[in-house]
Design a protein around this motif. Structure first.
Motif, PDB file in Angstrom:
ATOM      1  N   VAL A   1      37.392  31.658 -48.298  1.00 13.17           N
ATOM      2  CA  VAL A   1      37.858  31.169 -48.486  1.00 13.17           C
ATOM      3  C   VAL A   1      39.570  31.080 -48.880  1.00 13.17           C
ATOM      4  CG1 VAL A   1      37.372  30.183 -50.677  1.00 13.17           C
ATOM      5  CG2 VAL A   1      35.888  29.816 -49.569  1.00 13.17           C
ATOM      6  N   ALA A   2      39.695  32.223 -49.159  1.00 19.34           N
ATOM      7  CA  ALA A   2      41.414  33.024 -49.294  1.00 19.34           C
ATOM      8  C   ALA A   2      41.676  32.643 -48.322  1.00 19.34           C
ATOM      9  CB  ALA A   2      41.106  33.920 -49.870  1.00 19.34           C
ATOM     10  N   ALA A   3      40.851  33.269 -46.801  1.00 15.23           N
ATOM     11  CA  ALA A   3      41.854  33.115 -45.940  1.00 15.23           C
ATOM     12  C   ALA A   3      42.449  31.688 -45.283  1.00 15.23           C
ATOM     13  CB  ALA A   3      41.235  33.354 -44.529  1.00 15.23           C
ATOM     14  N   LEU A   4      41.440  30.416 -45.994  1.00 16.23           N
ATOM     15  CA  LEU A   4      41.435  29.362 -45.568  1.00 16.23           C
ATOM     16  C   LEU A   4      43.169  29.013 -46.316  1.00 16.23           C
ATOM     17  CD1 LEU A   4      37.771  28.280 -45.064  1.00 16.23           C
ATOM     18  CD2 LEU A   4      39.507  28.105 -43.514  1.00 16.23           C
ATOM     19  N   ASP A   5      42.453  29.851 -48.383  1.00 15.75           N
ATOM     20  CA  ASP A   5      43.530  28.935 -49.140  1.00 15.75           C
ATOM     21  C   ASP A   5      45.463  29.416 -48.510  1.00 15.75           C
ATOM     22  OD1 ASP A   5      44.822  27.700 -51.360  1.00 15.75           O
ATOM     23  OD2 ASP A   5      44.675  29.891 -52.629  1.00 15.75           O
ATOM     24  N   ARG A   6      44.898  30.391 -47.673  1.00 18.77           N
ATOM     25  CA  ARG A   6      46.695  30.864 -47.093  1.00 18.77           C
ATOM     26  C   ARG A   6      47.189  29.844 -45.477  1.00 18.77           C
ATOM     27  NH1 ARG A   6      44.342  36.444 -48.769  1.00 18.77           N
ATOM     28  NH2 ARG A   6      43.030  36.042 -46.017  1.00 18.77           N
ATOM     29  N   ARG A   7      46.020  28.533 -45.323  1.00 21.99           N
ATOM     30  CA  ARG A   7      46.444  28.318 -43.996  1.00 21.99           C
ATOM     31  C   ARG A   7      46.390  26.749 -44.470  1.00 21.99           C
ATOM     32  NH1 ARG A   7      44.790  33.019 -43.121  1.00 21.99           N
ATOM     33  NH2 ARG A   7      45.525  34.451 -41.233  1.00 21.99           N
ATOM     34  N   PRO A   8      47.361  26.040 -45.019  1.00 22.61           N
ATOM     35  CA  PRO A   8      47.401  25.043 -45.511  1.00 22.61           C
ATOM     36  C   PRO A   8      47.230  24.170 -44.307  1.00 22.61           C
ATOM     37  CG  PRO A   8      49.594  25.127 -45.760  1.00 22.61           C
ATOM     38  CD  PRO A   8      48.877  26.914 -45.688  1.00 22.61           C
ATOM     39  N   GLU A   9      47.422  24.230 -42.725  1.00 19.78           N
ATOM     40  CA  GLU A   9      47.113  23.478 -41.846  1.00 19.78           C
ATOM     41  C   GLU A   9      45.326  23.327 -41.370  1.00 19.78           C
ATOM     42  OE1 GLU A   9      48.039  27.247 -40.325  1.00 19.78           O
ATOM     43  OE2 GLU A   9      48.426  26.472 -42.124  1.00 19.78           O
ATOM     44  N   MET A  10      44.847  23.989 -42.346  1.00 20.46           N
ATOM     45  CA  MET A  10      43.479  23.514 -42.039  1.00 20.46           C
ATOM     46  C   MET A  10      42.804  22.513 -43.746  1.00 20.46           C
ATOM     47  SD  MET A  10      40.486  25.040 -40.806  1.00 20.46           S
ATOM     48  CE  MET A  10      40.387  26.333 -39.957  1.00 20.46           C
ATOM     49  N   ARG A  11      42.393  21.751 -43.060  1.00 21.28           N
ATOM     50  CA  ARG A  11      41.909  21.181 -44.407  1.00 21.28           C
ATOM     51  C   ARG A  11      40.865  21.079 -44.995  1.00 21.28           C
ATOM     52  NH1 ARG A  11      41.954  14.409 -44.494  1.00 21.28           N
ATOM     53  NH2 ARG A  11      41.004  13.530 -46.559  1.00 21.28           N
ATOM     54  N   CYS A  12      40.617  21.689 -46.449  1.00 19.59           N
ATOM     55  CA  CYS A  12      39.468  21.567 -46.348  1.00 19.59           C
ATOM     56  C   CYS A  12      38.456  21.222 -47.304  1.00 19.59           C
ATOM     57  CB  CYS A  12      38.718  22.964 -47.117  1.00 19.59           C
ATOM     58  SG  CYS A  12      39.863  24.880 -46.053  1.00 19.59           S
ATOM     59  N   VAL A  13      37.620  20.580 -46.719  1.00 20.90           N
ATOM     60  CA  VAL A  13      36.967  19.144 -47.816  1.00 20.90           C
ATOM     61  C   VAL A  13      35.223  19.625 -48.361  1.00 20.90           C
ATOM     62  CG1 VAL A  13      35.317  16.846 -47.860  1.00 20.90           C
ATOM     63  CG2 VAL A  13      37.767  17.132 -46.276  1.00 20.90           C
ATOM     64  N   LEU A  14      35.399  19.584 -49.398  1.00 22.54           N
ATOM     65  CA  LEU A  14      34.478  20.409 -50.481  1.00 22.54           C
ATOM     66  C   LEU A  14      33.139  18.787 -50.933  1.00 22.54           C
ATOM     67  CD1 LEU A  14      32.584  22.496 -52.248  1.00 22.54           C
ATOM     68  CD2 LEU A  14      34.203  21.133 -54.230  1.00 22.54           C
ATOM     69  N   GLY A  15      31.950  19.503 -50.362  1.00 23.33           N
ATOM     70  CA  GLY A  15      30.572  18.876 -50.846  1.00 23.33           C
ATOM     71  C   GLY A  15      29.632  19.391 -51.618  1.00 23.33           C
ATOM     72  N   LEU A  16      28.929  18.094 -51.794  1.00 23.40           N
ATOM     73  CA  LEU A  16      28.915  18.319 -53.500  1.00 23.40           C
ATOM     74  C   LEU A  16      26.808  19.113 -53.185  1.00 23.40           C
ATOM     75  CD1 LEU A  16      29.433  17.103 -56.506  1.00 23.40           C
ATOM     76  CD2 LEU A  16      30.457  18.888 -55.368  1.00 23.40           C
ATOM     77  N   PHE A  17      26.720  18.795 -51.997  1.00 21.23           N
ATOM     78  CA  PHE A  17      25.943  19.490 -50.935  1.00 21.23           C
ATOM     79  C   PHE A  17      25.585  19.498 -49.819  1.00 21.23           C
ATOM     80  CE2 PHE A  17      21.276  17.470 -49.513  1.00 21.23           C
ATOM     81  CZ  PHE A  17      20.615  18.221 -49.742  1.00 21.23           C
ATOM     82  N   GLU A  18      24.891  20.381 -49.498  1.00 19.95           N
ATOM     83  CA  GLU A  18      25.362  20.723 -48.295  1.00 19.95           C
ATOM     84  C   GLU A  18      24.753  19.773 -46.926  1.00 19.95           C
ATOM     85  OE1 GLU A  18      23.736  22.670 -50.344  1.00 19.95           O
ATOM     86  OE2 GLU A  18      23.979  24.633 -50.469  1.00 19.95           O
ATOM     87  N   GLY A  19      23.289  19.594 -47.838  1.00 24.83           N
ATOM     88  CA  GLY A  19      23.835  17.822 -46.582  1.00 24.83           C
ATOM     89  C   GLY A  19      24.641  16.730 -46.080  1.00 24.83           C
ATOM     90  N   VAL A  20      25.412  16.894 -47.703  1.00 24.82           N
ATOM     91  CA  VAL A  20      26.903  15.985 -46.973  1.00 24.82           C
ATOM     92  C   VAL A  20      27.717  16.961 -46.534  1.00 24.82           C
ATOM     93  CG1 VAL A  20      28.744  15.101 -48.396  1.00 24.82           C
ATOM     94  CG2 VAL A  20      26.339  15.452 -49.583  1.00 24.82           C
ATOM     95  N   VAL A  21      27.789  18.257 -46.018  1.00 24.21           N
ATOM     96  CA  VAL A  21      28.444  19.256 -45.914  1.00 24.21           C
ATOM     97  C   VAL A  21      28.463  18.341 -44.293  1.00 24.21           C
ATOM     98  CG1 VAL A  21      29.286  21.540 -45.422  1.00 24.21           C
ATOM     99  CG2 VAL A  21      28.998  20.543 -47.365  1.00 24.21           C
TER     100      VAL A  21
END
Length: 517
Positions: A31-51
């Motif tokens: 997660v910290a590495a993703l935070d350092r790379r804004p070119e990666m779009r991160c989309v949160l799902g509140l349940f893994e079946g959504v993900v």
């Protein structure tokens, strides 16, 4: 750099730049590495079946691997149902599943699980990263596995491999081989069988063979030699609408499917498996073609399906200027009025579907007429639940909307199935996705009432009814949607539904219509 940094960089170098995530403690370095790379779009799902369902929708629309981030074995397990659907859709996907540090596993901490065993049934490829120095190689292998042929690759990331010091690879980009061509023998065999069938042959298309350019070629073969053109019951992705060749979808009810295929003596598969019944029924066959039908594979999943159709057309001596079949005449349903019904919803949506829309259909029984009605709708993309695990509609629409942000997405959603991943509405709101969710609120698992009749049960008692009906209390979709940040309204009449649909089509952002039928 640590292993998590290397993992991010290899993914980004290979154009994997969407991460659908539900992380936990073991994944914090990633997660910290993703935070350092804004070119990666991160989309949160509140349940893994959504993900996992959202990653499926994204991959279907782009043919590029989507990335999921899941937390240990239980997180992966929560997402398995929609991974099953994605595997059946044959989409490219990379799951990164975090795990305990390698030296912590022998302690059998509470979240310890056999991730390899959980992943294997729903994955085409599974690998555990051996340490920080293995991250680059393993990530490149996962990307390759997700593409050749397209499928599900699951990469297990131990926490110490993520936080340990790692070197970047000399070259992060992998070579992507082109889809292999179909063998000439398969082309010649299919052509010979079609000629001999004398009008009793059919093509069954799926995958890229169900996209507009390939359908045109299949349509030319169909028109020239009276070859029937079919798609599977559960359509993974098809381009449909006015001006496009429209295959006949094999019906879900087994008796209807047997009737449709009864006069087919040669069935040529183009990226599709042989059609079989969804379930076994007493006294009825599992295979849908008759015993004497010759089933041939023109091209398999992962091969160049469009090229295979072109070569088949050439082998049959059909010119590239050949006209395609004329579109079927769709009866004018008029403008529905009065009390809202499931058929009225299908008619109204088919009439008002905007140009270049994307339709995600998990209406189950309630939306059954939409497919045929929409043959003359505006050109659009159409996707369904491919594996039968319900709860795909809302997540699928999320992935489609993120893949195609300039296009309107409509989700035809059964109410019972929608409750499996209702959390996805929150993601729609957070990402401000242009999705219209239409809930068929019949307050029952209508498909299961039908299946009870299919196995010979004509009278349903109180115990069975309580397992099949969604009442006492009734589901309040408007309140649930608003509670998750999505504007919503309820319609009881055709006039109310039409007004709400017009409103939703005129604006940007998520909107839910509860269609009480």
């Amino acid at each position: 750099m640590n292993g998590a940094d290397v993992l991010c960089d290899v993914l980004l170098a290979n154009d994997v730049n969407i991460c659908f995530a539900n992380p936990g403690t073991s994944e914090m370095h990633f997660v910290a590495a993703l935070d350092r790379r804004p070119e990666m779009r991160c989309v949160l799902g509140l349940f893994e079946g959504v993900v996992t369902g959202a990653a499926d929708g994204y991959a279907r629309m782009t043919n590029r691997p989507a990335l999921t981030l899941l937390h240990t074995g239980p997180g992966l397990a929560n997402g398995l149902a929609n991974l099953h659907n994605a595997r059946r859709a044959r989409v490219p996907m990379i799951n990164v599943v975090g795990d305990h540090a390698s030296y912590h596993l022998p302690l059998d901490a509470p979240l310890t699980a056999d991730i390899e065993c959980l992943a294997a049934p729903m994955s085409n490829w599974v690998r555990r990263i051996e340490g920080p120095d293995d991250v680059a190689r393993a990530t490149q292998a996962a990307i390759h596995a997700s593409l050749s042929p397209p499928g599900i690759a699951t990469l297990i990331l131990p926490a110490d491999a993520a936080w340990g010091e790692a070197r970047p690879p000399a070259s992060a980009v992998i070579d992507r081989p082109a889809p292999p061509a179909t063998k000439g023998e398969a082309i010649r065999s299919a052509a010979e069988a079609i000629r001999k069938a004398r009008g009793r042959a059919a093509l069954l298309v799926r995958g890229t063979a169900a996209l507009a350019d390939s359908l045109k070629i299949a349509g030319q073969i169909s028109a020239a030699l009276n070859v029937r053109l079919f798609s599977e019951v559960q359509v993974a992705h098809m381009q449909r609408g006015v001006g496009r060749v429209a295959p006949t979808r094999i019906p879900y009810p087994i008796d209807a499917a047997l009737e449709v295929l009864a006069d087919i003596d040669v069935l040529v598969l183009v990226g599709a498996p042989e059609p079989v019944a969804f379930f076994a029924y007493p006294g009825k066959p599992g295979r849908l073609v008759h015993k004497g039908c010759q089933v041939l594979t023109l091209a398999a999943h992962g091969e160049d399906l469009k090229r295979a159709l072109e070569e088949l057309r050439d082998e049959l001596g059909i010119k590239g200027s050949q006209a395609v079949p004329q579109a079927k005449t769709v009866p004018d349903e008029g403008r529905p009025s009065g009390a809202l019904t499931e058929d009225a919803v299908a008619v109204i949506v088919a009439q008002k579907l905007p140009d270049n829309a994307i339709v995600c259909d998990e209406g189950i029984t309630s939306a059954r007429r939409f497919f045929s009605l929409s043959e003359q709708s505006a050109p659009h993309d159409f996707m369904m639940n491919t594996g039968g695990a319900i709860g795909i509609g809302i997540p699928l629409s999320i992935g489609a909307a993120i893949a195609c942000p300039d296009r309107k997405v409509l989700n035809l959603q059964a109410d019972g199935s929608g409750m499996y991943t209702v959390q996805g509405l929150w993601t729609q709101a957070r990402e401000n996705l242009d999705i219209i969710t239409i809930v068929f609120a019949n307050r029952t698992y209508a498909v299961l009432h039908g299946e009870m009749r299919n196995v010979g049960v004509q009278t349903i008692g109180e115990n069975a009814r309580r397992m099949l009906d969604l009442d006492n209390p009734l589901l309040d979709w408007v309140s649930m949607a608003k509670g998750l940040g999505v504007e919503a309204a309820r319609a009881h009449t055709c006039e109310e539904f039409t007004g709400l649909l017009d409103h939703a089509l005129s604006r940007h952002g998520p909107f839910l219509i509860e269609a009480v039928i």
